[in-house]
Design a protein around this motif. Structure first.
Motif, short mmCIF file in Angstrom:
data_model
loop_
_atom_site.label_atom_id
_atom_site.label_comp_id
_atom_site.label_asym_id
_atom_site.label_seq_id
_atom_site.Cartn_x
_atom_site.Cartn_y
_atom_site.Cartn_z
N ARG A 155 57.91 44.98 -4.33
CA ARG A 155 56.87 45.72 -5.05
C ARG A 155 56.29 46.77 -4.11
N ILE A 156 55.96 47.92 -4.68
CA ILE A 156 55.39 49.03 -3.91
C ILE A 156 54.12 49.49 -4.60
N ILE A 157 53.06 49.65 -3.84
CA ILE A 157 51.80 50.22 -4.33
C ILE A 157 51.51 51.47 -3.50
N SER A 158 51.39 52.60 -4.16
CA SER A 158 51.12 53.88 -3.50
C SER A 158 49.79 54.41 -4.02
N HIS A 159 48.84 54.63 -3.12
CA HIS A 159 47.53 55.11 -3.55
C HIS A 159 46.96 56.07 -2.51
N ARG A 160 45.90 56.71 -2.86
CA ARG A 160 45.26 57.66 -1.96
C ARG A 160 44.51 56.93 -0.86
N THR A 164 52.04 50.61 0.38
CA THR A 164 52.15 49.19 0.71
C THR A 164 53.41 48.64 0.08
N VAL A 165 54.26 48.00 0.88
CA VAL A 165 55.52 47.42 0.41
C VAL A 165 55.42 45.91 0.60
N LYS A 166 55.70 45.17 -0.48
CA LYS A 166 55.61 43.71 -0.44
C LYS A 166 56.92 43.11 -0.92
N ALA A 201 42.96 58.16 -7.56
CA ALA A 201 43.11 57.62 -6.21
C ALA A 201 43.80 56.27 -6.20
N SER A 202 43.73 55.51 -7.31
CA SER A 202 44.34 54.18 -7.36
C SER A 202 45.86 54.24 -7.30
N GLY A 203 46.46 55.38 -7.61
CA GLY A 203 47.88 55.57 -7.41
C GLY A 203 48.75 54.87 -8.43
N CYS A 204 49.97 54.48 -7.99
CA CYS A 204 51.00 53.94 -8.88
C CYS A 204 51.61 52.69 -8.26
N VAL A 205 52.21 51.85 -9.14
CA VAL A 205 52.88 50.63 -8.69
C VAL A 205 54.33 50.68 -9.16
N TYR A 206 55.21 50.00 -8.38
CA TYR A 206 56.63 50.00 -8.71
C TYR A 206 57.23 48.63 -8.39
N LYS A 207 58.28 48.31 -9.12
CA LYS A 207 59.08 47.12 -8.82
C LYS A 207 60.52 47.57 -8.66
#
Length: 740
Positions: free
Chosen positions: A265-270, A235-237, A201-207
């Motif tokens: 940075r992008i965080i994608s989670h459930r 979430t996009v930061k 559920a914590s998902g993935c992070v990207y730069k």
């Protein structure tokens, strides 16, 4: 303490509670509340624990676990990445105590060392058996060739211990891990995250990192497309060059964003924090190598030497340019006034056109008033097109675009005009007129440019008002523009030379405008603004009316077309001569929908059969009734009214009834039956007359072929009674001889 002071105190308490709730939510956010990375460990005695790539399993604990030693600072734990392998963290909620903060970073090996991407911040439970906080992510999974870095934030507590324990494993058999976190974005669409199945559920992070290219890169932006997924929150930061957080966007819906290409940075989670298989959202991005500068913002017009100036928004006309705030200052100078222009005044003709998203803000204003504007938080995108004239004065044009990726544009054109003072009565939004206003204004024939504007204030009680106007001597090119929130009407010169009526219940802008027209006589504007009053009420007894063949009757609401009264109950009984039928022409019904009604009954009482019921707006309908007597009732409630209704009733002879479905059906049925009988008779006659002859000829030909004809007779045609079959008889009547 009086009542007003109590209300004020209560309001302040509500505001304080709301602020505390918002602060509590921000402090406990797990993905948006980012903590910048640093190695400052305070006075904590713990060393940086490093787990080498060869270690496939490990347990990470706070110092002296399960004991507690107070310190102010943090402890750092690094799980170094290993090629083609993933790392999974398991964070049991019962192993993390109250007031314990754990900050999770994804750890990536680069040429310059290691790079860390913030993933989440988790916090321990308030109570061992029960948690009043949001649930935390139970596990974290890295991408291939990536690791983790965990920061344990410790604060000295007098009554509580802060400690934790988590475990990790390395895997290489995960079928669908996270895509590699660092993604280079070019001008072609690049896939950041696939729409694949994921279990954590914590998902993935990207730069996101923009491709390098020759030239300036300050204006480069990245367009991010978040595709549909019902189970993923993205979430996009955006950060500036120094790493400071500039903008945050979070959504569970499909979205398109445009952000500066410096550091994204992008965080994608459930959306739910339970570990179950779910489908992640597809995320793509591309680089836009264009600038969205505001351009020159301080503008000056020399009214003697410059007649036109144009202001265009950033990216005009086809760029989105989100998150821009542009303010343009426009001033006018006049250093040399000629003697011939002393009788003229300088005005500015403004043309404003723009397309704005629901969250954009736009305004054109002076120091004293706002002429046109589009505020934030509209129900949807807004297209604006305005043309008006004002006096020469300093102006401010302000555009503040939201971060939404939406095609927007803005253009403001200013044109200097010099007109005679007698050729203008009021400029745009200079004067507001109220009820029962009547005036007459005369414009000299020398006026080749006329502008006259009034803001007509509508009725506060939603009553209908009437604008009655006329322009005698209007020439070609003259126009009157009437505009409210729903309608805009234009009246040309041919229409202006006689009286015109405009009904409304809202604030209305009235503009009389002449542009570069040569007139031979004065133009006289007559204007009257009044309330459409209606004091007529329904009769207490039914109204009896009789319609004849040549004498139709009109049934309408009291005072039509003026607004009818509330709490009315009207009854109209209409008769037509015996042996005739009734035709009702519904010319107009304008009543409050679902609350006011026009009902038509068959007979003279409401106990009779209901023929038709109307509510709302109806125009130009015809209703045919077979009875000789009908009852029309008009019922209104206690609020809101409209124009009412207008119905014309006519008697018809029975032969004129075009609405009888049975007669038409009988005629069509008879015609179809007649056609079928004719076809069947034709087929029967043909088969009876010629069918036997055709069959005998076919049978005779088959017999000749079967007996093996000689070459001499092979080409001869068969014959019946000495008549060759390839020659018709001299008289078709002779065929009866063969059939008989």
């Amino acid at each position: 303490m009086d009542k007003n002071e109590l209300e004020t105190l209560f309001l302040y308490i509500l505001l304080a509670v709301g602020w505390l709730v918002l602060l509590f939510h921000r402090l406990n956010s797990d993905v948006v509340d980012e903590i910048p990375w640093n190695e400052n460990r305070g006075n904590c005695s713990c060393e940086v624990e490093v787990y080498e790539p060869e270690e496939n399993y490990g347990v990470i604990k706070s110092p002296h676990y399960p004991s507690f030693k107070s310190c102010e600072g943090k402890c750092i734990y690094r799980i170094l990445p290993k090629a083609d392998k993933t790392v999974t963290l398991y964070t049991s909620p019962y192993e993390i105590t109250e007031n314990t903060y754990l900050v999770i970073y994804s750890l990536l090996k680069t040429e310059d060392g290691y790079e860390r991407l913030f993933h989440a911040k988790i916090k321990g439970h308030v109570n061992y058996y029960y948690s009043s906080r949001d649930p935390q992510f139970p596990s974290f999974a890295s991408a291939r060739s990536a690791g983790f870095e965990i920061h344990f934030i410790s604060h000295p507590q007098r009554y509580y211990h802060t400690k934790f324990k988590i475990t990790f494993d390395r895997y290489d058999e995960i079928k669908e891990p996270c895509d590699y976190p660092i993604v280079e974005i070019g001008e072609k669409e690049t896939v950041i995250q696939r729409a694949h199945k994921f279990e954590h559920a914590s998902g993935c992070v990207y730069k996101l990192r923009a491709q390098k290219h020759d030239g300036e890169t300050d204006g480069d932006e990245i367009v991010i497309h978040i595709h549909e997924s019902t189970e993923t929150e993205v979430t996009v930061k955006a950060h500036d060059a120094s790493g400071k957080l500039k903008n945050v966007f979070s959504s569970t819906y499909p979205k398109a964003l445009m952000m500066d290409a410096e550091d994204i940075r992008i965080i994608s989670h459930r959306t739910s924090k339970q570990d179950e298989t779910y489908k992640m959202a597809n995320i793509t991005a591309r680089l836009v190598r264009r600038t969205c500068d505001c351009g020159e913002t301080s503008l000056t017009m020399d009214v003697r030497n410059q007649s036109f100036l144009s202001i265009k928004g950033p990216g005009y006309p086809d760029l989105s340019c989100p998150s821009r705030h542009c303010t343009y200052q426009l001033s006018f100078v006049d250093d040399n006034q000629d003697d011939e222009d002393k009788n003229k005044i300088g005005v500015v003709e403004l043309s404003v056109e723009g397309l704005f998203s629901a969250s954009d803000a736009f305004s054109l204003k002076s120091d004293y008033k706002t002429f046109v504007g589009s505020s934030r938080y509209k129900s949807g995108p807004r297209y604006m097109k305005e043309n008006f004239v004002i006096k020469q004065q300093a102006l401010t044009v302000e555009l503040e675009s939201s971060r939404d990726l939406y095609k927007r544009y803005m253009e403001v054109n200013a044109t200097i005009r010099w007109i005679y003072a007698d050729c203008a009565c009021n400029f745009f939004r200079d004067k507001t007129i109220g009820m029962d206003t009547t005036f007459t204004i005369s414009f000299p024939a020398m006026c080749d440019y006329i502008y006259c504007n009034f803001h007509v204030q509508g009725s506060r009680h939603y009553q209908r008002v009437l604008l009655d106007f006329e322009v005698k001597g209007a020439t070609y090119g003259d126009v009157v523009i009437l505009r409210d929130s729903r309608n805009e009407e234009h009246y040309n010169s041919m229409m202006l030379n006689h009286r015109n009526r405009y009904e409304t219940s809202e604030d209305t802008s009235f503009t009389y405008w002449r542009k570069h027209a040569n007139a031979t006589e004065n133009a006289i504007l007559t204007f009257n603004y009044s309330l459409i009053e209606n004091n007529q009420q329904c009769s207490q007894d039914p109204v009896y009316l009789t319609a004849d063949f040549n004498q139709p009757v009109i049934v309408n609401s009291p005072g039509f077309p003026k607004y009818y009264q509330n709490n009315q109950e009207c009854q109209f009984i209409i008769d037509v001569p015996e042996g005739s039928r009734m035709a009702l022409s519904i010319d107009e019904i304008s009543i409050e929908n679902y609350h006011d009604y026009v009902r038509i009954y068959e007979g003279n009482t409401t106990d009779s059969a209901l023929i038709k019921e109307y509510s709302g707006r109806v125009r130009h309908q015809v209703l045919n009734v077979s009875t000789t007597t009908i009852l029309i009732t008009f019922t209104t409630d206690m609020s809101n009214s409209d124009r009412g209704f207008h119905i014309t009733v006519t008697a018809q002879y029975p032969s004129e009834d075009a609405d009888d479905p049975y007669t038409r059906t009988y005629i069509l049925t008879a015609l179809v039956l007649l056609l079928i009988v004719s076809i069947c008779a034709g087929i029967y006659f043909y088969e009876t007359r010629y069918g036997k002859f055709r069959r005998e000829r076919r049978n005779n030909g088959q017999q000749t072929t079967g007996t093996g004809e000689t070459a001499e007779n092979a080409g001869a045609a068969p014959n019946i009674a000495g008549i060759p079959m390839n020659q018709p008889p001299s008289n078709y009547d002779d065929l009866d001889h063969f059939f008989n």
